[in-house]
Design a protein around this motif. Sequence first.
Motif, PDB file in Angstrom:
ATOM      1  N   SER A 306       0.824  -1.210   0.000  1.00  0.00           N
ATOM      2  CA  SER A 306       0.000   0.000   0.000  1.00  0.00           C
ATOM      3  C   SER A 306       0.853   1.253   0.000  1.00  0.00           C
ATOM      4  O   SER A 306       1.976   1.269   0.506  1.00  0.00           O
ATOM      5  N   VAL A 307       0.267   2.319  -0.567  1.00  0.00           N
ATOM      6  CA  VAL A 307       0.876   3.641  -0.551  1.00  0.00           C
ATOM      7  C   VAL A 307      -0.240   4.651  -0.293  1.00  0.00           C
ATOM      8  O   VAL A 307      -1.372   4.476  -0.762  1.00  0.00           O
ATOM      9  N   SER A 308       0.063   5.698   0.489  1.00  0.00           N
ATOM     10  CA  SER A 308      -0.916   6.748   0.756  1.00  0.00           C
ATOM     11  C   SER A 308      -0.183   8.075   0.853  1.00  0.00           C
ATOM     12  O   SER A 308       0.799   8.197   1.595  1.00  0.00           O
ATOM     13  N   PHE A 539       0.483   7.735  -7.535  1.00  0.00           N
ATOM     14  CA  PHE A 539       1.562   6.946  -6.932  1.00  0.00           C
ATOM     15  C   PHE A 539       1.154   5.477  -6.963  1.00  0.00           C
ATOM     16  O   PHE A 539       0.069   5.114  -6.489  1.00  0.00           O
ATOM     17  N   VAL A 540       2.028   4.647  -7.548  1.00  0.00           N
ATOM     18  CA  VAL A 540       1.729   3.228  -7.747  1.00  0.00           C
ATOM     19  C   VAL A 540       2.745   2.393  -6.970  1.00  0.00           C
ATOM     20  O   VAL A 540       3.958   2.525  -7.170  1.00  0.00           O
ATOM     21  N   ALA A 541       2.254   1.531  -6.075  1.00  0.00           N
ATOM     22  CA  ALA A 541       3.132   0.609  -5.341  1.00  0.00           C
ATOM     23  C   ALA A 541       3.223  -0.693  -6.122  1.00  0.00           C
ATOM     24  O   ALA A 541       2.208  -1.345  -6.371  1.00  0.00           O
ATOM     25  N   GLU A 542       4.441  -1.065  -6.518  1.00  0.00           N
ATOM     26  CA  GLU A 542       4.656  -2.317  -7.243  1.00  0.00           C
ATOM     27  C   GLU A 542       4.989  -3.418  -6.230  1.00  0.00           C
ATOM     28  O   GLU A 542       5.927  -3.279  -5.436  1.00  0.00           O
ATOM     29  N   LYS A 547       8.932  -0.882  -5.419  1.00  0.00           N
ATOM     30  CA  LYS A 547       9.137   0.519  -5.763  1.00  0.00           C
ATOM     31  C   LYS A 547       7.791   1.220  -5.831  1.00  0.00           C
ATOM     32  O   LYS A 547       6.773   0.606  -6.147  1.00  0.00           O
ATOM     33  N   VAL A 548       7.802   2.519  -5.521  1.00  0.00           N
ATOM     34  CA  VAL A 548       6.631   3.364  -5.743  1.00  0.00           C
ATOM     35  C   VAL A 548       6.949   4.269  -6.920  1.00  0.00           C
ATOM     36  O   VAL A 548       7.974   4.958  -6.914  1.00  0.00           O
ATOM     37  N   LYS A 549       6.082   4.267  -7.927  1.00  0.00           N
ATOM     38  CA  LYS A 549       6.298   5.103  -9.102  1.00  0.00           C
ATOM     39  C   LYS A 549       5.300   6.261  -9.107  1.00  0.00           C
ATOM     40  O   LYS A 549       4.102   6.054  -8.927  1.00  0.00           O
ATOM     41  N   LYS A 550       5.835   7.466  -9.300  1.00  0.00           N
ATOM     42  CA  LYS A 550       5.002   8.656  -9.407  1.00  0.00           C
ATOM     43  C   LYS A 550       4.752   8.936 -10.883  1.00  0.00           C
ATOM     44  O   LYS A 550       5.697   9.052 -11.664  1.00  0.00           O
ATOM     45  N   ILE A 551       3.474   9.048 -11.251  1.00  0.00           N
ATOM     46  CA  ILE A 551       3.094   9.158 -12.660  1.00  0.00           C
ATOM     47  C   ILE A 551       2.197  10.371 -12.852  1.00  0.00           C
ATOM     48  O   ILE A 551       1.229  10.561 -12.119  1.00  0.00           O
TER      49      ILE A 551
END
Length: 554
Positions: A306-308, A539-542, A547-551
């Motif tokens: 998870s990412v927040s 923000f995507v948590a892989e 890794k978290v990618k900011k798109i």
Amino acid sequence: MHPRRSAQEVLLCNLCETAALHSRCEVCNINLCKACVGDHLSDSSKQHNVMPFLQRKSTPNYPKCPKHANELCKHHCEKCDIPVCITCVSSGKHRGHKLSDFLEKLSAKTQNLQKDLKELETRIYPRYQKIASDVQTEKAKIETNYGKLTTATEQEGEILHREITTIVNRQKSDIQEMKNKHLYTLNKNTEEIIQKITELKQIISDLKSILKSNDVSLTSTYKSRNSEFRTLPPKVQVTLPSFTPQKINTDQLREMFGSLSPLSINTEHGDTMKSAEAVPSPPVKPLLDEPRLTATIDTEYSSLCSVSCLSEDQIWTCGDNETMKLLNLQSKLMTSIKTKSGKKLSDIAVTRDRDLVYTDYSNNTVNLIRNKKIRTVITLQGWKPHNVCCTASNDILVTMVSNDGKQSKVGRYSGSTEKQSIQFDDQGRPLYSAGRYIDKYISENKNLDICVADWAARAVVVVNQLGKLRFRYTGHPSNTEQSFTPVGITTDSQSHILTADCDNHRIHILDHDGQFLRYIHCDLCDPWGLSVDIRDNLFVAEYYTVKVKKIQYM
């Protein structure tokens, strides 16, 4: 502050700090006394510009470059949105980027700050003060209004008491009248019997006297009255009255007494004030044809769930252990917090107050972290929490599964109080798939719809704020590689619904009615948790690359 510098004393030379200042170097931005001017000009590493202090220019306070210690940032890179020095520019890192004068950028931002300050002071803050004042006025009315209700209730009670007293007194009077009649009848009967007894006594006495006298004349004239007394006086038969109370029907009594209308508390969403420039609404943000990857953040978990977003440049993350990490865009660990139980957590969410909420599957709790202190706000009975999100009204939405794994539902909580339970559709069928260890990520849309990514059902399930099913999205027909596997879910300022299709390594973008708009690829690998910041950066948590990618996609 220097002990010798105060508002009542002259300004001193920045070099010797003893003599009064006389001149100022505009290049080095320092004050000089007469004696120190020569020494300062002897430094040939710079081309100095020393002038009398009273003739000085208003020297701009350029920030120092964080990468080049001796340089000042006199430019602003529009693409990177950061101040840069001349060395940064010449290094080639900002080649092709639009550069603006830092002071012009600062001036524009200062104007915006002034506009914001003016709007806050003259329009927004007074409205909040008025609302707060209205609430206080409403609170002041409570005692009066509820006092009137209490008085009305007491008055109605007194009326009923009076009616009951009247009924009781009337019945007591009737009883007394019956008693008097009963006694009168018995007394009359008694009087008749006593009279007969008196007569009988006299007859008995007379007979004894006749027999004792042997008087023939008295004997011959005697007439018997025995037959008269053989018929005994009538016996009064009285059936005593009885009291048969009626069974009290409490419901009918309450209905007869009167009832209170229910208390209705509705929290309406506050009006959105127009800006000082009276712009009706922000423009619609178009979706980019080619979304751009703007940052990659390493989290150092074994697997990432998870990412927040806490802000535009700080994110909370959680993975396969008991630790929650706050990271910046450069992968720097800002802080970390372990769960209260010491066990692996399930999910995280940031509240409107910038606190952190997390779910703990091991002890059936939802917990709030404020100032690094953990407080359990929800303890479930018979259910285990999975995923969580915070709403616009600061409620908490939790997806959960029953202890036996046979039921799933969504609960809405205000503090520790459950306000809503969402489990079945209008036909009584379950809205969500069951399963003990199956995550169901959740998000509230801007139109207050509740969106759940149901991985086991291969569907995104969307209900309105009342819990009524609006639609199910089961993927786009172009899904030919793998079946649709929604995991993480989030929404943005345009009410788009974004869900992570982990097996197909992409993000689906839907409109608020569930219509497919497009994909986000950006070389994603097993996308899992999703979050959107206030500027609609994704923000995507892989899961496996951790890794978290900011798109940027809008």
